[in-house]
Motif scaffolding. Sequence first.
Motif, mmCIF file in Angstrom:
data_model
loop_
_atom_site.group_PDB
_atom_site.id
_atom_site.type_symbol
_atom_site.label_atom_id
_atom_site.label_comp_id
_atom_site.label_asym_id
_atom_site.label_seq_id
_atom_site.Cartn_x
_atom_site.Cartn_y
_atom_site.Cartn_z
ATOM 1 N N GLU A 170 -32.783 91.917 -20.798
ATOM 2 C CA GLU A 170 -33.910 91.556 -21.663
ATOM 3 C C GLU A 170 -33.604 90.317 -22.500
ATOM 4 N N VAL A 171 -32.335 89.986 -22.624
ATOM 5 C CA VAL A 171 -31.913 88.892 -23.502
ATOM 6 C C VAL A 171 -31.628 87.605 -22.727
ATOM 7 N N LEU A 172 -31.303 87.744 -21.458
ATOM 8 C CA LEU A 172 -30.933 86.580 -20.646
ATOM 9 C C LEU A 172 -32.037 86.180 -19.674
ATOM 10 N N ARG A 173 -32.143 84.886 -19.450
ATOM 11 C CA ARG A 173 -32.993 84.352 -18.380
ATOM 12 C C ARG A 173 -32.182 83.278 -17.673
ATOM 13 N N LYS A 174 -31.816 83.565 -16.421
ATOM 14 C CA LYS A 174 -30.999 82.639 -15.634
ATOM 15 C C LYS A 174 -29.734 82.234 -16.401
ATOM 16 N N ASP A 175 -29.025 83.239 -16.906
ATOM 17 C CA ASP A 175 -27.758 83.065 -17.614
ATOM 18 C C ASP A 175 -27.891 82.344 -18.955
ATOM 19 N N HIS A 176 -29.122 82.185 -19.431
ATOM 20 C CA HIS A 176 -29.319 81.573 -20.738
ATOM 21 C C HIS A 176 -30.006 82.575 -21.666
ATOM 22 N N ILE A 213 -20.907 85.538 -18.028
ATOM 23 C CA ILE A 213 -22.360 85.678 -18.026
ATOM 24 C C ILE A 213 -22.959 85.602 -19.425
ATOM 25 N N PHE A 214 -22.422 86.389 -20.360
ATOM 26 C CA PHE A 214 -23.024 86.537 -21.674
ATOM 27 C C PHE A 214 -22.295 85.674 -22.721
ATOM 28 N N ARG A 215 -21.025 85.938 -22.923
ATOM 29 C CA ARG A 215 -20.279 85.225 -23.959
ATOM 30 C C ARG A 215 -19.638 83.938 -23.448
ATOM 31 N N LYS A 216 -19.469 83.873 -22.140
ATOM 32 C CA LYS A 216 -18.960 82.681 -21.446
ATOM 33 C C LYS A 216 -17.575 82.248 -21.950
ATOM 34 N N GLN A 217 -16.760 83.224 -22.280
ATOM 35 C CA GLN A 217 -15.369 82.985 -22.667
ATOM 36 C C GLN A 217 -14.636 84.328 -22.707
ATOM 37 N N LEU A 218 -13.356 84.293 -23.037
ATOM 38 C CA LEU A 218 -12.579 85.515 -23.132
ATOM 39 C C LEU A 218 -13.059 86.336 -24.333
ATOM 40 N N THR A 219 -13.409 87.583 -24.080
ATOM 41 C CA THR A 219 -13.879 88.465 -25.146
ATOM 42 C C THR A 219 -12.680 89.065 -25.867
ATOM 43 N N LYS A 220 -12.593 88.777 -27.162
ATOM 44 C CA LYS A 220 -11.465 89.261 -27.957
ATOM 45 C C LYS A 220 -11.933 89.524 -29.388
ATOM 46 N N ALA A 221 -11.578 90.708 -29.902
ATOM 47 C CA ALA A 221 -11.901 91.112 -31.277
ATOM 48 C C ALA A 221 -13.389 91.405 -31.456
ATOM 49 N N TRP A 222 -14.137 91.358 -30.373
ATOM 50 C CA TRP A 222 -15.554 91.744 -30.374
ATOM 51 C C TRP A 222 -15.765 92.717 -29.219
ATOM 52 N N VAL A 223 -16.653 93.669 -29.414
ATOM 53 C CA VAL A 223 -16.828 94.737 -28.447
ATOM 54 C C VAL A 223 -17.148 94.204 -27.055
ATOM 55 N N HIS A 224 -16.525 94.805 -26.056
ATOM 56 C CA HIS A 224 -16.719 94.396 -24.666
ATOM 57 C C HIS A 224 -18.081 94.853 -24.141
ATOM 58 N N ASP A 225 -18.482 96.063 -24.455
ATOM 59 C CA ASP A 225 -19.732 96.638 -23.952
ATOM 60 C C ASP A 225 -20.932 95.816 -24.430
ATOM 61 N N GLU A 226 -21.738 95.353 -23.475
ATOM 62 C CA GLU A 226 -22.850 94.457 -23.813
ATOM 63 C C GLU A 226 -23.928 95.151 -24.651
ATOM 64 N N ASN A 227 -24.232 96.410 -24.347
ATOM 65 C CA ASN A 227 -25.243 97.114 -25.129
ATOM 66 C C ASN A 227 -24.816 97.254 -26.581
ATOM 67 N N ALA A 228 -23.561 97.614 -26.788
ATOM 68 C CA ALA A 228 -23.047 97.735 -28.154
ATOM 69 C C ALA A 228 -23.063 96.375 -28.856
ATOM 70 N N ALA A 229 -22.760 95.308 -28.096
ATOM 71 C CA ALA A 229 -22.771 93.962 -28.667
ATOM 72 C C ALA A 229 -24.164 93.592 -29.163
ATOM 73 N N LEU A 230 -25.189 93.955 -28.383
ATOM 74 C CA LEU A 230 -26.560 93.633 -28.759
ATOM 75 C C LEU A 230 -27.034 94.451 -29.956
ATOM 76 N N PHE A 231 -26.295 95.493 -30.290
ATOM 77 C CA PHE A 231 -26.570 96.278 -31.495
ATOM 78 C C PHE A 231 -25.725 95.764 -32.669
ATOM 79 N N GLY A 232 -25.176 94.574 -32.517
ATOM 80 C CA GLY A 232 -24.362 93.995 -33.578
ATOM 81 C C GLY A 232 -22.946 94.513 -33.608
ATOM 82 N N GLY A 233 -22.497 95.113 -32.491
ATOM 83 C CA GLY A 233 -21.132 95.614 -32.402
ATOM 84 C C GLY A 233 -20.940 96.997 -32.976
#
Length: 438
Positions: free
Chosen positions: A165-171, A278-298
């Motif tokens: 719901e948040v991405l359109r063609k990786d943007h 796809i989403f963060r476009k870098q190494l995920t560190k110190a922020w939640v990995h799960d995308e749903n949790a991330a969209l809830f502000g972590g």
Amino acid sequence: MIFNHVIMPKKHFITFLYILINSLCINAQLQYATPESVGLDTNYIQTKVDSIMAQGIQQQAFPGAQLLVAKQGNIIFHQAYGYHTYDSIQKVSLDDVYDLASVTKIIGPLPALMKLYEEGKLDLDVPFSTYWKPWRHRKDKKDITLRELLAHQSGLQPYIIFLKEVLRKDHLKKRFARNHISKRFPYEAYPGIFINHRFKKKAYRMITRSKVNDKKEYLYSGLASLIYPQLIEDITGTYYVTYLQSHFYTPLGCHTLGYLPAKKDFKNNIVPTEMDSIFRKQLTKAWVHDENAALFGGISGNAGLFSTAKDLATFMQMYMQKGEYAGKHYFKKETVNMFIKVQYPENENRRGLGFDKPLLGNDTLNLKKAYPAPQVSPDSFGHAGFTGTFVWADPQNELVFIFLSNRVYPSRTHRNIYNLNIRPALQQVFYMTQKTKG
């Protein structure tokens, strides 16, 4: 402590001594000790664990990991292996902080729900819609109970990928995500990614409208866990994170256990998870990995908690001691017994309330087919996390098992942690060692 001189029969004295020792264990904090102090064999354990961990790293099940095992209230094994990533720069340390993924479910919302149940503010067997109004007019959801939800017996579908719901063609869609914080975009999913305050309500609506299986059978679903934090806030009138911190994490002394570690002044290193393209476009560190949790502000009930192994061991030890730790009562014994019990064995559903349990008939299976190790008792309980975490407590054997890794580095496609049965094999070591002594 002074005792009057009393003569009692030997069998009564032994019973008294057992009760006294058990009471002292419950009131004590976890302490470090040798395996021999609890009747285990250090050389056997070290050789076996070293071999399994080496195989895991060589086969790229994970770049590094750590294992903590406590028995009879004593931490008898706590060692780190490998590195944070495959470049072999940052070694894993015993005080490293890990993304717990789904282990969050039993350390985050579950203790709050248990407390509210104990206080009579939640009933396991009335419709969940009694507390969650959006479900009252949904034919397929209005009669689902909290017991069914916690035992994964409700028929809810496993997962909804809200990231679509948040991405359109990786943007990122500007409607839902912006690069700067504001009143309309207050939830930080990652540095430079802020989510619209309305998105959470949209996610709740999608859960409400999601399909439910007609047949009531075991189907693991993380959807209700996304709802629980808001439910807890609605019932208590307290911010979810504050409630957990004040009732559990602070009094237990679990100082690293919590959400959003990037915003805390930790000296501990935080282990990275996935290289996100796809989403963060870098190494995920110190922020939640799960995308749903991330969209809830972590901050979510399905994922988002971070912790060290020691803090996790403390929490699981409290559960194993039926709600008591270091002289403080967190739950009644009856509450813990209710939640760790298999709820629907007649439906071949192994689950407790929130807690995972051994496969039914687990002790008859070999290591490859068992979950977790075949030797764990039917009373044991715990949970696994997608990032490569695993916690388990066995009251019958007085054993707490904590395994932390970042198996999703550099990609979640790495599945050798499962293919090699790493975690059950490690767990089995601490049962088999007793048979090899002497």
